[in-house]
Design a protein around this motif. Structure first.
Motif, PDB file in Angstrom:
ATOM      1  N   LYS A  56       0.831  -1.211   0.000  1.00  0.00           N
ATOM      2  CA  LYS A  56       0.000   0.000   0.000  1.00  0.00           C
ATOM      3  C   LYS A  56       0.863   1.257   0.000  1.00  0.00           C
ATOM      4  CE  LYS A  56      -3.494   2.306   2.838  1.00  0.00           C
ATOM      5  NZ  LYS A  56      -2.931   2.931   4.030  1.00  0.00           N
ATOM      6  N   ILE A  59       2.095   1.826  -3.490  1.00  0.00           N
ATOM      7  CA  ILE A  59       1.073   2.375  -4.392  1.00  0.00           C
ATOM      8  C   ILE A  59       0.968   3.883  -4.187  1.00  0.00           C
ATOM      9  CG2 ILE A  59      -1.436   2.474  -4.729  1.00  0.00           C
ATOM     10  CD1 ILE A  59      -1.464  -0.550  -4.395  1.00  0.00           C
ATOM     11  N   GLU A  60       0.979   4.302  -2.934  1.00  0.00           N
ATOM     12  CA  GLU A  60       0.829   5.728  -2.655  1.00  0.00           C
ATOM     13  C   GLU A  60       2.067   6.513  -3.081  1.00  0.00           C
ATOM     14  OE1 GLU A  60      -0.441   5.714   1.439  1.00  0.00           O
ATOM     15  OE2 GLU A  60      -2.307   4.711   0.884  1.00  0.00           O
ATOM     16  N   PRO A  69      -4.036  10.163  -8.865  1.00  0.00           N
ATOM     17  CA  PRO A  69      -4.822   9.826  -7.677  1.00  0.00           C
ATOM     18  C   PRO A  69      -4.495   8.389  -7.242  1.00  0.00           C
ATOM     19  CG  PRO A  69      -6.215  10.631  -9.479  1.00  0.00           C
ATOM     20  CD  PRO A  69      -4.864  10.404 -10.043  1.00  0.00           C
ATOM     21  N   TYR A  70      -4.546   8.147  -5.943  1.00  0.00           N
ATOM     22  CA  TYR A  70      -4.227   6.797  -5.433  1.00  0.00           C
ATOM     23  C   TYR A  70      -5.053   5.729  -6.134  1.00  0.00           C
ATOM     24  CZ  TYR A  70      -1.893   9.007  -1.420  1.00  0.00           C
ATOM     25  OH  TYR A  70      -1.071   9.733  -0.615  1.00  0.00           O
ATOM     26  N   ILE A  71      -6.345   6.051  -6.353  1.00  0.00           N
ATOM     27  CA  ILE A  71      -7.235   5.016  -6.879  1.00  0.00           C
ATOM     28  C   ILE A  71      -6.776   4.556  -8.270  1.00  0.00           C
ATOM     29  CG2 ILE A  71      -8.849   6.757  -7.770  1.00  0.00           C
ATOM     30  CD1 ILE A  71     -10.017   3.419  -6.432  1.00  0.00           C
ATOM     31  N   ARG A  72      -6.192   5.477  -9.060  1.00  0.00           N
ATOM     32  CA  ARG A  72      -5.750   5.106 -10.414  1.00  0.00           C
ATOM     33  C   ARG A  72      -4.627   4.074 -10.355  1.00  0.00           C
ATOM     34  NH1 ARG A  72      -9.452   8.364 -12.225  1.00  0.00           N
ATOM     35  NH2 ARG A  72     -10.604   6.537 -11.579  1.00  0.00           N
ATOM     36  N   LEU A  74      -4.111   2.056  -7.773  1.00  0.00           N
ATOM     37  CA  LEU A  74      -4.711   0.834  -7.230  1.00  0.00           C
ATOM     38  C   LEU A  74      -5.387   0.033  -8.340  1.00  0.00           C
ATOM     39  CD1 LEU A  74      -5.438  -0.709  -4.537  1.00  0.00           C
ATOM     40  CD2 LEU A  74      -7.640   0.436  -4.683  1.00  0.00           C
ATOM     41  N   GLU A  75      -6.046   0.737  -9.258  1.00  0.00           N
ATOM     42  CA  GLU A  75      -6.698   0.051 -10.385  1.00  0.00           C
ATOM     43  C   GLU A  75      -5.687  -0.777 -11.167  1.00  0.00           C
ATOM     44  OE1 GLU A  75     -10.354   2.892 -11.888  1.00  0.00           O
ATOM     45  OE2 GLU A  75      -8.354   3.445 -12.459  1.00  0.00           O
ATOM     46  N   THR A  78      -4.327  -3.802  -9.149  1.00  0.00           N
ATOM     47  CA  THR A  78      -5.250  -4.920  -8.984  1.00  0.00           C
ATOM     48  C   THR A  78      -5.615  -5.560 -10.317  1.00  0.00           C
ATOM     49  OG1 THR A  78      -7.100  -3.378  -9.009  1.00  0.00           O
ATOM     50  CG2 THR A  78      -6.292  -4.072  -6.852  1.00  0.00           C
ATOM     51  N   PHE A  79      -5.375  -4.850 -11.411  1.00  0.00           N
ATOM     52  CA  PHE A  79      -5.753  -5.386 -12.722  1.00  0.00           C
ATOM     53  C   PHE A  79      -4.777  -6.464 -13.168  1.00  0.00           C
ATOM     54  CE2 PHE A  79      -5.902  -5.504 -17.311  1.00  0.00           C
ATOM     55  CZ  PHE A  79      -7.256  -5.430 -17.593  1.00  0.00           C
TER      56      PHE A  79
END
Lengths: 215, 702
Positions: A56, A59-60, A69-72, A74-75, A78-79
């Motif tokens: 984590k 990722i950050e 953005p963090y979520i991008r 993370l996507e 996880t992909f």
């Protein structure tokens, strides 16, 4: 394929080593200004090379580095199944269980891993040396069944050979990659070549003179 | 623009090259089902529901992702044949629908989307009836936390990614994403953090299934039980078009209504979710203070108490303050009533904004909201549009997304969801005015520059000077262009951004007279009539006799000597003028609670008791009186056309004077979710404030 979530066991922090940072910067420089986000896969991969798995804080850190953005991030993490979201052992064992390997006995290879490493995939063995996972086709079907340890392929396996292989790694040895059975070289037939054995194929014996041409 | 001929279901049409096949088919009158496609979002092309047949092509085509310019004619030169109702297209749609339904739960009877669900409707219209060949278990997905407004039931998600695209593109808050892949793809925020956009509620409207539903509205009602009333929002000054859904005496929810010129199809979370405040802390009967305590009274007693006090007070010691939610009708009635007593003080700018008087253009958002899209340089002065008018902020973001727009901010730096050059404090203004600052050149070089003066600048002591300087900058940089609407080539780039829905209407009606806010609060007033005014320090009213006419037991009602219960914006017909100068009308969705009455009728009734009978007996007569004050009220629904570069107008804005360069220049709104009595009474808004505003402050303090 299964649900990919971040591991509940996360380290406090992550920082790229000086060498990794140089690598990441090299990748960022490949893309035009404002498109640094394109380096996200490379950055995560370099981070994984360093830590063994994607954390984590990693990722950050990548998100901050690439202004995403963090979520991008993370996507992306996880992909792609090539990113390990769980801690791994010193040797990451990836067992191919796609159809050709499975038909040739990958179940025995998996059983050996379960016995010698851990009963469940994505779990670090008690001594911390191994973890294993099932993967889709690694493209070595002619030598099925096979597995990948680190960056090397070990092929032509069965249960006992796999166990021997893992024991050797556990002792700190590095067995020779490639076929482990049938005494064959890479993907040649077991027991040596069966076709294309005629020497004349290779010494020009079958070549024909073109009529009218001077030699 | 280039175009080409298409044959859609036998109808030959001429379609623009730059539109998609889906839009072309709609122009030809064909209906195309869709889930992921949305005209205000980028094209994703992942639901495949819009498949059509292009005769000759090997496979059905996703019409949302195919541009007209990529369609070539038949070999013989005749227009390409597109079929949206052929067996091929029908079979393709049935197949897609079958795939979508494999994993979609059959929980429609307990789903809040039931009755207004795209998947339900399209399964009926385009699916195969009573047919299922999948006996496997359905996939189940964990529900996610997305904040206090969005309830998630993620098993229902069909992964259209409309919400992700809305968050990223329109709201500009990229909190949502799709993790995993294939069957395991999930829509989530980063590690279950709340979706922190002021426009977050719109993803509920966008969701074509019941995966994202409204949390405050959960299990409240079915859409067919609701009485739907088209109205106007008053939570900010933008005048967003809304639909108020009520059942019985209660407003259950507020939804946006399409209006391209104002709010497109978005509304802010405050507009959408403050409606539970309409049912709480309401004033439902008149009160009169007796022996220091407010006790319920009849209308007659309340009126008598006020009339007695008013006739005993000198007019110059009387004041009336209009609150932020008042409609033009009651403003006009109160103005006429007060003026019948003589030389009274009237004030409509609770925040002390130094605006009003002079030309009407000096208090309008002259560029118009739609006009923002053609601006190429924007200078914000003391404005935080993200909190002052979130939907307007989305429009500025749209302008930034669509073209090269340079945006700069003078004042406290804020995150506006698009890149903004932070120029500094008020001291920068003079540099821009005399051309020495770098941004002055950018404004000058721009074809259509815009200057937005926010409440933060106007409410300062030197607000009039800032306004004057801003108008001067606008004039010098060519922001005051030719007359007419932006569509006709006209351009006025000078804008004032208000936060109160009543403000422009009150200024148009001239509700500014005598002492200003500071004068009233410090001037020893003996009688003050508050028309829903709660946004100032009540202790400064001193010993004045206070009449509070309003809807909620908020600050004003606590201080009041007489309370007159009024009607909220969902309970009356009222004219509201938005910051563009656009006159719009709210409609009554429910009746006011208890004894509460429409506000203008209260004032009219009181005027008779006081012996100052106002000359209008019905709304029509009142409107005629309003037109006499301000003809602009006759132009319903239209923003005023620009007058052009008349120096007499633009030179007379504000008042030249010194500007305090050191004083902070920041938005007057302290908490977006709690800006008016209705929002403060709302539990939902309190929750939002706790999570988004207090939480953010905590994080900043750490």
């Amino acid at each position: 394929m299964s649900l990919r979530r971040l591991s509940p066991h996360q380290p406090e922090r992550f920082a790229f080593s000086a060498q990794s940072k140089t690598e990441v910067d090299k990748w960022i420089a490949k893309f035009p200004e404002g498109r640094q986000a394109s380096a996200v896969i490379a950055a995560l991969w370099i981070g994984q090379e360093q830590e063994g798995w994607v954390t984590k804080p990693m990722i950050e850190e990548v998100a901050r580095l690439l202004s995403m953005p963090y979520i991008r991030v993370l996507e992306v993490a996880t992909f792609y199944t090539m990113f390990n979201l769980e801690p791994v052992g010193d040797h990451l064992v990836q067992v191919c269980t796609t159809t050709p390997c499975w038909l040739r006995g990958s179940d025995d290879v998996v059983a050996a891993c379960k016995k010698h490493i851990a009963p469940t995939p994505h779990t670090v063995s008690a001594d911390g040396k191994f973890s294993w996972m099932e993967v889709e086709c690694l493209g070595a079907c002619v030598n099925a069944p096979m597995l990948q340890i680190g960056k090397d392929f070990y092929e032509d396996l069965d249960g006992p050979t796999t166990e021997k292989l893992l024991e050797a790694f556990r002792r700190g040895e590095t067995p020779k990659p490639g076929p482990q059975n049938y005494g064959r070289v890479s993907s040649e037939p077991a027991g040596g070549a069966l076709t294309l054995k005629d020497p004349q194929l290779y010494n020009g014996g079958y070549s024909k003179k073109t009529p009218g041409a001077e030699s | 623009m280039a175009s080409r001929k298409l044959n859609v279901n036998g109808v030959e049409i001429e379609a623009d090259d730059n539109i998609t096949l889906l839009q072309a088919c709609e122009q030809a009158g064909a209906e195309i089902p869709r889930f992921c496609y949305h005209e205000r979002l980028s094209v994703a092309g992942n639901c495949r529901m819009c498949l059509v047949e292009w005769v000759g092509a090997p496979k059905p085509q996703a019409s949302c992702a195919l541009q007209v310019k990529d369609i070539f004619p038949n070999k013989d030169g005749t227009p390409a044949n597109i079929r949206t109702n052929s067996p091929v297209a029908k079979k393709a749609r049935e197949g897609v629908m079958e795939f979508l339904l494999i994993n979609h739960p059959l929980d429609c009877p307990i789903c809040d989307q039931g009755g207004e669900c795209d998947l339900q409707d399209q399964a009926m219209g385009y699916g195969r009836a009573a047919f299922n060949r999948f006996n496997e278990n359905k996939r189940a997905v964990e529900d996610k936390y997305m904040g206090p407004l969005i309830k998630t039931i993620m098993t229902r998600c069909i992964q259209c990614t409309r919400c992700v695209r809305f968050a990223t593109e329109v709201a500009g808050v990229p909190d949502l994403g799709a993790t995993g892949r294939g069957e395991d793809m999930e829509i989530t925020t980063y590690l279950e953090k709340a979706f922190s956009s002021e426009l977050s509620g719109n993803v509920v409207d966008l969701c074509p299934v019941g995966a994202l539903t409204s949390k405050p509205y959960a299990f409240n009602a079915r859409p067919w039980e609701l009485r739907k009333t088209e109205s106007i929002d008053v939570m900010d000054a933008q005048g967003c078009n809304i639909r108020v859904d009520a059942r019985g005496p209660q407003v259950l929810r507020v939804l946006p209504r399409l209006n391209e010129d104002v709010n497109e199809e978005w509304i802010s979370d405050k507009a959408r979710h403050a409606c539970d405040g309409l049912n709480r802390q309401r004033l439902d009967k008149p009160y009169v203070k007796k022996n220091g305590k407010l006790v319920p009274a009849t209308w007659g007693e309340a009126f008598a108490a006020i009339a007695a006090r008013m006739s005993a007070t000198k007019p110059e010691k009387m004041a009336a303050i209009v609150g932020d939610l008042a409609a033009a009708e009651e403003i006009k009635a109160l103005k006429d009533l007060m003026l019948s007593y003589g030389d009274v003080n009237l004030e409509c700018r609770q925040d002390g904004a130094k605006v009003g008087g002079g030309p009407r253009q000096s208090w309008l958002f002259n560029t118009t909201i739609a006009g923002i899209e053609s601006a190429d340089a924007i200078l914000l002065i003391g404005a935080n549009p993200r909190w002052e008018a979130p939907v307007l902020n989305a429009r500025i973001r749209k302008a930034w997304t669509n073209g090269p727009v340079k945006i700069a901010n003078i004042g406290t730096p804020v995150d506006l969801t698009y890149p903004v050059e932070q120029l500094g404090g008020a001291d920068v203004l003079s540099g821009i005015a005399d051309g020495s600052h770098a941004f002055a050149k950018i404004l000058k070089d721009a074809q259509r520059p815009m200057i937005v003066v926010g409440s933060g600048a106007l409410a300062r002591a030197d607000g009039a000077a800032i306004l004057h300087l801003a108008a001067k900058i606008a004039g010098d940089s060519g922001a005051i262009g030719p007359a007419g609407t932006p569509a006709e080539g006209g351009w006025v780039g000078f804008n004032v951004l208000h936060t109160a829905a009543s403000r422009v209407g009150a200024l148009d009606l001239g509700f500014v007279r005598g002492h200003d806010m500071a004068g009233i609060l410090g001037g020893g007033m003996e009688f003050v009539w508050l028309l829903g005014a709660d946004e100032f320090d009540m202790s400064k009213l001193g010993n004045a006799f206070v009449v509070y006419q309003g809807t909620h037991g908020d600050a004003g009602a606590h201080r009041a000597d007489v309370i007159l219960p009024g009607a909220a914006y969902t309970e009356k017909e009222g004219l509201y003028v938005n910051f563009e100068g656009r006159v719009q009308r709210t409609k009554r969705a429910v009746f006011p609670p208890g004894d509460a009455k429409e506000d203008w009728a209260i004032i009219r009734a009181f005027s008779q008791v006081a012996g100052k009978t106002l000359p209008y007996d019905d709304r029509d007569a009142l409107h005629q009186a309003i037109y006499k004050d301000a003809l602009t009220f006759k132009d319903m629904h239209e923003a005023p056309a620009h007058l052009g570069a008349d120096p007499a107008v633009w030179g007379a804005i504000g008042k030249a004077g010194p500007i305090d360069g050191k004083a902070p220049l920041e938005c007057t709104i302290r908490d977006f979710y709690l800006t008016n009595p209705i929002a403060r009474a709302s539990e939902t808004m309190a929750e939002c404030s706790r999570i988004f505003v207090s939480g953010a402050q905590q994080m900043a303090a750490e």
